[in-house]
Structure formats: structure tokens, C-alpha cells
Design a protein around this motif. Structure first.
Motif, mmCIF file in Angstrom:
data_model
loop_
_atom_site.group_PDB
_atom_site.id
_atom_site.type_symbol
_atom_site.label_atom_id
_atom_site.label_comp_id
_atom_site.label_asym_id
_atom_site.label_seq_id
_atom_site.Cartn_x
_atom_site.Cartn_y
_atom_site.Cartn_z
ATOM 1 N N UNK A 197 0.804 -1.229 0.000
ATOM 2 C CA UNK A 197 0.000 0.000 0.000
ATOM 3 C C UNK A 197 0.837 1.278 0.000
ATOM 4 N N UNK A 198 2.132 1.138 0.196
ATOM 5 C CA UNK A 198 3.026 2.298 0.216
ATOM 6 C C UNK A 198 2.606 3.327 1.271
ATOM 7 N N UNK A 199 2.231 2.840 2.438
ATOM 8 C CA UNK A 199 1.911 3.747 3.543
ATOM 9 C C UNK A 199 3.188 4.102 4.297
ATOM 10 N N UNK A 200 3.115 5.135 5.089
ATOM 11 C CA UNK A 200 4.238 5.545 5.927
ATOM 12 C C UNK A 200 4.135 4.803 7.254
ATOM 13 N N UNK A 201 5.133 3.998 7.575
ATOM 14 C CA UNK A 201 5.058 3.102 8.732
ATOM 15 C C UNK A 201 5.842 3.646 9.913
ATOM 16 N N UNK A 202 5.250 3.498 11.099
ATOM 17 C CA UNK A 202 5.903 3.876 12.355
ATOM 18 C C UNK A 202 5.822 2.679 13.301
ATOM 19 N N UNK A 203 6.926 2.387 13.984
ATOM 20 C CA UNK A 203 7.009 1.207 14.840
ATOM 21 C C UNK A 203 7.295 1.604 16.276
ATOM 22 N N UNK A 204 6.768 0.790 17.205
ATOM 23 C CA UNK A 204 7.092 0.946 18.618
ATOM 24 C C UNK A 204 7.264 -0.448 19.213
ATOM 25 N N UNK A 205 8.198 -0.578 20.129
ATOM 26 C CA UNK A 205 8.432 -1.852 20.801
ATOM 27 C C UNK A 205 8.057 -1.732 22.276
ATOM 28 N N UNK A 206 6.861 -2.201 22.658
ATOM 29 C CA UNK A 206 6.516 -2.215 24.082
ATOM 30 C C UNK A 206 7.442 -3.190 24.820
ATOM 31 N N UNK A 207 7.988 -2.763 25.936
ATOM 32 C CA UNK A 207 8.911 -3.607 26.703
ATOM 33 C C UNK A 207 8.446 -3.707 28.141
#
Length: 640
Positions: free
Chosen positions: A316-326
């Protein structure tokens, strides 16, 4: 999307105290605040605003009708407000704003109580009619937005969150231990499925309910204005027509939920539901529009689904943002997490959700579409297969039953209760409880609760059959409109509002519910598929690797690994060693210590069990301590 608080009573108004209580939910509406009162009528309305549609002051609340007769406070979004405004304008209504809120107050002027039948959205509102001196309010069909209320000596108070009501005069802070424990065993029961909440002094409207009362008697009338409707004609529809119509309905549900004057993005887990929404949204906004997605991931663990999310991101060519819950972040955020959730949560997945909403806040995306609601409505949990087979038996579809039962057992081993478990469950519960505690075996929260209380919980957890539906549809209706989903929606409301984000759920559209629950069982879970109607309708829309994922994986952090963390272990062992825990009339303290030892030694599947006493006891300490010390958040703008 906002926070509301109101007081109606026969005693003198204590406006400053009400305003201080409203400040406890400032996070729900950081963009504006206002209140209004009528001392003669004994009414005070307070509102915190998160500006989404019509960002001007014309959309501020409390909102007054043009003639001054009606005053309203409203939390939520009305997605079909454009169509409603057009319909009302043709009937002679005039508008002073471009907000969705004004569609409700003008709709009430024209249609009265039937305005709720016109609304497609998530909402909780109260409207004062100053001429008849009456109050009318409602909660949306799914219960996405809360409407809590308390009745005391000569008053009724109502609002969006417990903490605000518990900060008002005359409302006690006692709570029901049994309800809290019942929810720890079965999140579908105890906290959200009943009019009475866990707090003794606070009740709630259930999904699809409305309330009315006059200012003199203060005796509320409460009724159900919505229940899923069965359409017998669906039983004879052609499969291809059903899939095409469902696709149209879901696409339109996404379309109207993209309406916003602030940025809109999506939560993306990599599962079927959120992926479908992202793919549809991309089609609707166009290939060139920036569209942001937010994903929680757990690298290096079996819980990580990012590789599936990446398939959708690339397609989809979206802008991706990631988070790692720890686990360290959980410990650091725990006081705020508990404060904003207000009640114990069912697992650490709610903390992962918390982190995703915070990530969206960091990137200034205010509105998020999410896939919640599909599993409960469309048959997304493998445990529903037993009900699917019961439905085939009841409808007389023996050929399909005989063909599919062995295929279900092959694809989903153990989903139909294995003989060993059936034998175990036939043993008397007290015997199983005694053996589990004596031998340190078993993995049920029930074994770690005093046996008399555990048996009482079990007795109240049976399903209720809705006769107009086959067994599968009956269970889906129960879980969607007053069962497990209602609890998940509370989590989503509190976690999104904690970060001043608005979450919109395309699968929680009553048009989809009326459609899906009227389908024959094989269109919901036939061909050995969960959510068959969704999978088939998404052919050519979803990447095939996502559409054909058969094994569901919930959005769950690696809880088993987290309880091996020295920091969390220390917290839990200190909790289990505390005098209040050891002397508790309901916890089996020795059993809990053995559960922790087994988890630390590497036994799988115990993280969810350990979460229950950990979060409940942490809630008892953190929530009430902070409630006592809650301070005003910001000054109010007083509405004219």
C-alpha cells in the motif's frame, strides 16, 4: 471526541467542585474546555474538547440550539453527519457550525428520541430540554463511548470516566471485589456486561441503551433502542452476492470514518482486520496521499507479527511507524496506565495498545482507524468452530457437517475440546481445585481463587441463547453487544483518550452487524475458515499472504518472557509476600507463588495467569491513591 460530565440535582450547585472533577479527564479533551449551568433548574454541564470536525469555536460545547431551548454535551463522532445535515436542512433546520455535534441537537429538535435511530457513529450524549425540564441521553449501539451515571440523595451525575464521577460530592468509592475477580477469570463478564459497574455507586448505560428523566423526580427511564436485527432473506442469498455486498458495506464504513479535519491514520498489526482497513483506506484516499500506520512489534519473539504488517506496508506504500513495548516501559508507565484505564485490564496486550496510541501522538496523527470488532462479529476466534458445528446440526446441514468436522480438527488441532480435557472437566471442581493446589499443577485463575468464590464465578458465566439466531450467530451477537467486545472497547477508549487520540472502528458499524448476523453459518465460518465473509470479500484487495492466514495471533506482548524480568519478578514477589495479599479472603497465596516459580523455570502459557493478581493488586494501590491526590489540570473557559 471529548469528555463529558454533568450534574442534575435539587441541592445548590457546587460549580467549583464539578470543575475540579472535570479536570481529572482533561486528557480526553486538551483542545478546549467549557461549562454551563442553570442554578434554578439545578443543572451543570461540563465538557473537554478534542477538536476533530469543525476546529472553530462554533463547535465548542456545551452546545445550545439556535432558539436556546436545548443544551447538549456529547462525546464521540457521528460519521454520517454530512447526510444528516442535508436531510435536516431539507426539513427546515439551520446550522451555525460545520460540526457533527450540531446534527444531533438539531436532529433531536426534529425527530425527538428517534434521533438515535438516525445516527451512525460512536456517541454518548445528554440533552437538556429547558422548556419541558427533561433530560435525554443515549450510548452508541456497540458501546464504544462510555456513559456512566450515579444516583444519590436528590441528584443524578453522569460522565465519561469513573474518576470524574468519583471526584464529585456524594458519590462513594466502594467497589465490588467479586466483579473484579469475575472479570479476571472471564473478561466478558463482571465489569461491562451489566448495568451495575464494579463501583457500588456507579451504573452505566449498556450498548444501544437510552435514558430519560425529568428534573423534578430524577427517576430515570432506561430502554434498549437497538438490538441486531435478523433478516430471514439472507439465508437464501447467493454466496457471491453476499461477499460483494459485504465488501461494499465495509468500504462505505471506512469511507465515512475517514471524515476529519485533522490527520487520519491506522493501527496496523499485520492481522486480517487491520490490514483490510489499511488496504481499503489506501484505495479511498488515493495512491498519492500520505497515510500513516502505527505498529507494535516484539522483535526476536514468537509474538512479533511485523513481517506480516510489512507485507501490507509494501503493498500500500503507507508511511510506517514502529514501537516496541517492553517490560521496563510497562513498569515505568504502570501508574499512568492504571490511572487512565480505571479498572484492571485483561492482559498486557492493552499496554501494547497504549504504546501504539502514544506513538501516534508523537507523530501528530489524531484519528486512527482500527480493526477491533471483526473477530466477535464475524467469527474470528477458533473457539467459535464448536458453535459453528452446532449451527450446522441445528440447521440440518449434515453433509457440510460431516465433510468439515475432520478438516477443522486437522487445520486447528485441539480446537474441539480434546477427550483428555473433557474427562478432566467432568471431575468435581472442588476436587480439581484441591489437587491443583496440593500438587502445584494447573493453569487456571480459578485454582488460585478461594474455591467457594471460584464456583460462584463459574455459575454466572453461562451463555444466553438468542432464539432468532443460530447458535454461532447468537454467540457473536452476545460477544459483540455486551460481552467480550464491550470490554475491549473500554480498553480502547481509555488507552486512546489517555493520549488524546480518537480511535474509529469500521467493523463496529450496525449495518455490518445486521448483515452478518443474518447469514447462514457456512458464510461466516464455512470452508474451514474463520471470518469467511471477510476473507472472500477481500479477494483482490488484501495481499494473498494476509488474506489466507488461517492461524489467528492476537496482539499480545511476550508475557511469559516479561515475567522472567528481574524487575517484574521482584514487584510480583513483593506483592505476593505482602500482608494484604497473604491474608486476602479470595487469593490462594501459596498457589500464586508456585505459578510464578513455574513461569520463571520456563513453563509456557502462565504469563496471562500471573497478570491477573499483579494488575488487580496494583490497581487497588495506584488508582485510589491517585484519586485522592488528583489535582486540577487546566483552567476552564466558561461558556455563555
Amino acid at each position: 471526541m471529548c469528555g463529558i460530565l454533568g450534574w442534575v440535582g435539587k441541592r445548590p450547585l457546587e460549580v467549583e467542585r464539578y470543575r475540579a472533577a472535570l479536570d481529572t479527564i482533561a486528557h480526553r479533551g486538551p483542545d478546549g474546555a467549557g461549562d454551563w449551568s442553570d442554578a434554578e433548574a439545578g443543572v451543570w454541564f461540563g465538557h473537554r474538547r478534542l477538536s476533530i470536525i469543525d476546529l472553530s469555536h462554533a463547535g465548542d460545547q456545551p452546545m445550545h440550539s439556535a432558539d436556546g431551548r436545548y443544551v447538549m454535551i456529547f462525546n464521540g463522532e457521528i460519521y454520517n453527519y454530512v447526510e444528516l445535515r442535508q436531510e435536516l436542512s431539507a426539513l427546515g433546520a439551520s446550522f451555525t457550525s460545520h460540526s457533527d455535534s450540531e446534527a444531533i441537537i438539531e436532529g433531536y429538535r426534529v425527530w425527538g428520541r428517534k434521533v438515535v435511530d438516525k445516527l451512525n457513529g460512536m456517541f454518548a450524549f445528554m440533552i437538556l430540554d429547558r422548556t419541558t425540564r427533561t433530560m435525554f441521553g443515549a450510548r452508541d449501539r456497540y458501546g464504544e463511548k462510555p456513559l456512566l451515571f450515579a444516583r444519590g440523595d436528590g441528584f443524578i451525575a453522569f460522565g465519561s470516566e469513573y474518576k470524574a464521577l468519583l471526584s464529585l460530592p456524594g458519590i462513594g468509592r466502594g467497589y465490588d471485589d467479586f466483579r473484579v475477580l469475575r472479570a479476571a477469570v472471564n473478561p466478558s463478564k463482571g465489569l461491562d456486561a451489566d448495568p451495575q459497574t464494579a463501583f457500588d455507586a456507579i451504573e452505566q448505560l449498556l450498548p444501544g441503551e437510552a435514558i430519560a428523566f425529568d428534573l423534578q423526580r430524577l427517576e430515570p427511564e432506561i430502554w434498549r433502542y437497538y438490538a441486531p436485527r435478523y433478516d430471514a432473506s439472507r439465508a437464501k442469498a447467493k454466496d457471491a452476492d453476499v461477499f460483494a455486498e459485504f465488501r461494499e458495506l465495509l468500504t462505505d464504513s471506512v469511507r465515512i470514518r475517514l471524515r476529519s479535519d485533522v490527520p487520519v491514520g491506522s493501527c496496523l498489526s499485520g492481522g486480517l482486520d487491520s490490514s483490510a482497513i489499511v488496504c481499503i483506506a489506501r484505495q479511498l484516499v488515493g495512491d498519492d496521499a500520505e497515510y500513516n500506520t502505527f505498529t507494535g512489534h516484539f522483535p526476536g519473539t514468537p509474538a512479533d507479527e511485523y513481517h506480516f504488517a510489512k507485507v501490507v506496508i509494501d503493498a500500500t506504500n503507507v508511511k510506517s511507524h514502529l514501537v516496541e513495548p517492553t517490560v521496563d516501559r510497562l513498569i515505568d508507565d504502570l501508574p499512568d496506565f492504571i490511572w487512565h484505564n480505571e479498572l484492571p485490564t485483561g492482559g498486557s496486550s492493552q499496554f501494547a495498545q497504549w504504546c501504539v496510541f502514544h506513538l501516534a501522538k508523537q507523530h501528530n496523527v489524531t484519528v486512527l482507524l482500527d480493526g477491533q470488532g471483526s473477530d466477535e462479529l464475524l467469527g474470528g476466534y477458533e473457539t467459535y468452530f464448536a458453535l459453528y458445528l452446532d449451527s450446522l446440526r441445528e440447521t440440518g446441514d449434515r453433509a457440510r457437517l460431516d465433510a468439515e468436522m475432520p478438516q477443522i480438527e486437522a487445520r486447528y488441532p485441539g480446537v474441539l475440546t480434546p477427550p483428555s480435557r473433557a474427562l478432566r472437566d467432568r471431575l468435581p471442581f472442588r476436587l480439581r481445585h484441591m489437587l491443583a493446589n496440593r500438587m502445584g499443577k494447573g493453569s487456571s485463575v480459578l485454582y488460585a481463587i478461594e474455591p467457594g468464590i471460584a464456583q460462584k464465578i463459574m455459575a454466572q458465566d453461562a451463555r444466553t441463547r438468542q432464539d432468532q439466531f443460530h447458535p454461532l450467530a447468537s454467540a457473536l451477537a452476545e460477544d459483540s453487544f455486551g460481552g467480550f467486545l464491550t470490554t475491549l472497547l473500554r480498553y480502547g477508549d481509555r488507552n486512546s483518550m489517555a493520549h488524546s487520540r480518537e480511535v474509529r472502528l469500521p467493523f463496529c458499524d450496525h449495518r455490518l452487524a445486521d448483515f452478518a448476523l443474518s447469514l447462514p453459518p457456512h458464510l461466516l465460518m464455512g470452508e474451514v475458515q474463520t471470518k469467511r465473509v471477510l476473507r472472500e470479500s477481500m479477494r483482490g484487495v488484501l495481499p494473498e499472504d494476509i488474506r489466507a492466514r488461517w492461524r489467528k495471533q492476537g496482539f499480545n506482548p511476550p508475557q511469559d518472557l516479561w515475567f522472567k524480568s528481574p524487575r517484574l519478578q521482584t514487584m510480583v514477589r513483593d506483592l505476593f509476600a505482602s500482608q494484604s495479599f497473604r491474608q486476602s479472603p479470595y487469593w490462594q497465596a501459596g498457589y500464586w507463588n508456585r505459578i510464578l516459580d513455574r513461569a520463571v523455570a520456563g513453563e509456557a502459557g502462565l504469563g496471562w495467569i500471573l497478570w491477573q493478581p499483579f494488575i488487580i493488586e496494583s490497581w487497588r494501590r495506584e488508582f485510589f491513591g491517585r484519586l485522592d491526590s488528583a489535582a486540577p489540570a487546566s483552567p476552564l473557559r466558561t461558556a455563555a
